[in-house]
Design an enzyme around this catalytic site. Structure first.
Site, PDB file in Angstrom:
ATOM      1  N   LYS A 163     -83.781  41.664  -4.093  1.00  8.98           N
ATOM      2  CA  LYS A 163     -82.590  41.422  -3.289  1.00  8.98           C
ATOM      3  C   LYS A 163     -81.651  40.433  -4.000  1.00  8.98           C
ATOM      4  CE  LYS A 163     -85.183  42.327   0.958  1.00  8.98           C
ATOM      5  NZ  LYS A 163     -85.567  41.829   2.302  1.00  8.98           N
ATOM      6  N   TYR A 217     -81.547  50.524   6.240  1.00 11.02           N
ATOM      7  CA  TYR A 217     -82.191  49.719   7.289  1.00 11.02           C
ATOM      8  C   TYR A 217     -81.987  50.308   8.685  1.00 11.02           C
ATOM      9  CZ  TYR A 217     -83.392  45.834   4.133  1.00 11.02           C
ATOM     10  OH  TYR A 217     -83.943  45.049   3.152  1.00 11.02           O
ATOM     11  N   PHE A 230     -80.436  40.670  13.936  1.00  8.69           N
ATOM     12  CA  PHE A 230     -80.082  40.217  12.586  1.00  8.69           C
ATOM     13  C   PHE A 230     -79.553  41.340  11.696  1.00  8.69           C
ATOM     14  CE2 PHE A 230     -84.686  40.972  12.838  1.00  8.69           C
ATOM     15  CZ  PHE A 230     -84.872  41.918  11.832  1.00  8.69           C
ATOM     16  N   ARG A 251     -97.225  46.230  -0.978  1.00  9.91           N
ATOM     17  CA  ARG A 251     -96.924  45.391   0.199  1.00  9.91           C
ATOM     18  C   ARG A 251     -97.786  44.124   0.205  1.00  9.91           C
ATOM     19  NH1 ARG A 251     -92.448  45.865   3.610  1.00  9.91           N
ATOM     20  NH2 ARG A 251     -93.729  44.880   5.198  1.00  9.91           N
ATOM     21  N   ARG A 271     -93.479  36.650  -2.091  1.00 11.01           N
ATOM     22  CA  ARG A 271     -92.760  35.865  -1.079  1.00 11.01           C
ATOM     23  C   ARG A 271     -93.446  34.514  -0.848  1.00 11.01           C
ATOM     24  NH1 ARG A 271     -91.779  40.909   3.055  1.00 11.01           N
ATOM     25  NH2 ARG A 271     -89.742  41.598   2.289  1.00 11.01           N
TER      26      ARG A 271
HETATM   27  P1  DAT Z   1     -90.042  43.764   5.431  1.00 11.35           P
HETATM   28  O1  DAT Z   1     -88.909  43.474   4.481  1.00 11.35           O
HETATM   29  O2  DAT Z   1     -91.188  42.833   5.220  1.00 11.35           O
HETATM   30  O3  DAT Z   1     -90.457  45.217   5.454  1.00 11.35           O
HETATM   31  P2  DAT Z   1     -88.740  44.300   7.951  1.00 11.35           P
HETATM   32  O4  DAT Z   1     -88.663  45.725   7.515  1.00 11.35           O
HETATM   33  O5  DAT Z   1     -89.343  43.989   9.277  1.00 11.35           O
HETATM   34  O6  DAT Z   1     -89.507  43.402   6.886  1.00 11.35           O
HETATM   35  O7  DAT Z   1     -87.286  43.656   7.953  1.00 11.35           O
HETATM   36  C1  DAT Z   1     -86.399  43.953   6.899  1.00 11.35           C
HETATM   37  C2  DAT Z   1     -85.685  42.712   6.491  1.00 11.35           C
HETATM   38  O8  DAT Z   1     -84.945  42.196   7.578  1.00 11.35           O
HETATM   39  C3  DAT Z   1     -86.592  41.543   6.095  1.00 11.35           C
HETATM   40  O9  DAT Z   1     -87.048  41.648   4.776  1.00 11.35           O
HETATM   41  C4  DAT Z   1     -85.687  40.382   6.287  1.00 11.35           C
HETATM   42  C5  DAT Z   1     -84.875  40.767   7.506  1.00 11.35           C
HETATM   43  N1  DAT Z   1     -85.468  40.187   8.694  1.00 11.35           N
HETATM   44  C6  DAT Z   1     -86.591  40.557   9.337  1.00 11.35           C
HETATM   45  N2  DAT Z   1     -86.847  39.782  10.394  1.00 11.35           N
HETATM   46  C7  DAT Z   1     -85.831  38.873  10.435  1.00 11.35           C
HETATM   47  C8  DAT Z   1     -85.494  37.803  11.290  1.00 11.35           C
HETATM   48  N3  DAT Z   1     -86.249  37.481  12.326  1.00 11.35           N
HETATM   49  N4  DAT Z   1     -84.377  37.080  10.996  1.00 11.35           N
HETATM   50  C9  DAT Z   1     -83.599  37.403   9.952  1.00 11.35           C
HETATM   51  N5  DAT Z   1     -83.850  38.405   9.110  1.00 11.35           N
HETATM   52  C10 DAT Z   1     -84.945  39.137   9.341  1.00 11.35           C
HETATM   53 MG    MG Z   2     -89.534  46.955   6.089  1.00  6.59          MG
END
Ligand code: DAT
Ligand code: MG
Length: 131
Positions: A12, A52, A60, A88, A105
Site C-alpha cells: 500500500k 474493496y 471507513f 495471510r 504488519r
Molecule cells: P485485511 O486487509 O486484513 O484483509 P479487511 O479486508 O477487513 O482487512 O479490511 C481491508 C482494509 O480496510 C484493512 O487492511 C484496513 C482497512 N480497515 C479495516 N478495518 C478498519 C478500521 N476499523 N478502521 C480503519 N480502517 C480499517
Molecule cells: Mg481483506
C-alpha cells in the site's frame, strides 16, 4: 478454479513511503514463493471501490479508498503451495496491534488504517488478481 496456487499481494502507499518494498518481497522470496507478476501503479478511486466492494458499507470505506489512492501501490501475484493461506499468516492480522512479531504488519506498523500491505484472504478472493 483459476488461480488456486496464486495470491494477490499489494504493498500500500504507506508501505512504499516507509521503504518496505524490498523487505516485503524478500520475506515472500525467502519463504519460498515465486513472484509471477508485478505492477507499480496508481489505482483510481473507481478501481479501488471495486477492489474493496465487500467493505462498501463500512464507516471507513471512503477513507480507505482515499488513502489507497493517495500514492502508488505495488501489485504482485505470488505463486506456491498454500500461498493464499500462508501469505495471510505472513501478513499478520488487519490490526497491527493483534499481529505477532515476525509478521509483516506485526514488525512494521501500528495503525489499522495504515497497515502497509494487502493480501487475498481466500482462494475465492484471490480471483481479485484479474482486477
Ligand atoms: P485485511 O486487509 O486484513 O484483509 P479487511 O479486508 O477487513 O482487512 O479490511 C481491508 C482494509 O480496510 C484493512 O487492511 C484496513 C482497512 N480497515 C479495516 N478495518 C478498519 C478500521 N476499523 N478502521 C480503519 N480502517 C480499517
Ligand atoms: Mg481483506
Amino acid at each position: 478454479m483459476a488461480h488456486t496456487k496464486c495470491t494477490f499481494i499489494a504493498i500500500k502507499p504507506d508501505g512504499i513511503q516507509w521503504g518496505l518494498i524490498g523487505d516485503i518481497i524478500k520475506h515472500f522470496e525467502q519463504k519460498g514463493f515465486h513472484l509471477v507478476g508485478m505492477k507499480f501503479l496508481r489505482a483510481s478511486k473507481e478501481h479501488l471501490k471495486q477492489h474493496y466492494v465487500d467493505l462498501k458499507d463500512s464507516p471507513f470505506f471512503a477513507g480507505l479508498v482515499k488513502y489507497m489512492n493517495s500514492g502508488p501501490v505495488v501489485s504482485m501475484v505470488w505463486e506456491g503451495l498454500n500461498v493464499v493461506k500462508t501469505g495471510r499468516v505472513m501478513l499478520g492480522k488487519s490490526n497491527p496491534a493483534d499481529s505477532k512479531p515476525g509478521t509483516i504488519r506485526g514488525d512494521f506498523y501500528i495503525q489499522v488504517g495504515r497497515n502497509i500491505i494487502h493480501g487475498s484472504d481466500s482462494v475465492k478472493s484471490a480471483e481479485e488478481i484479474s482486477l
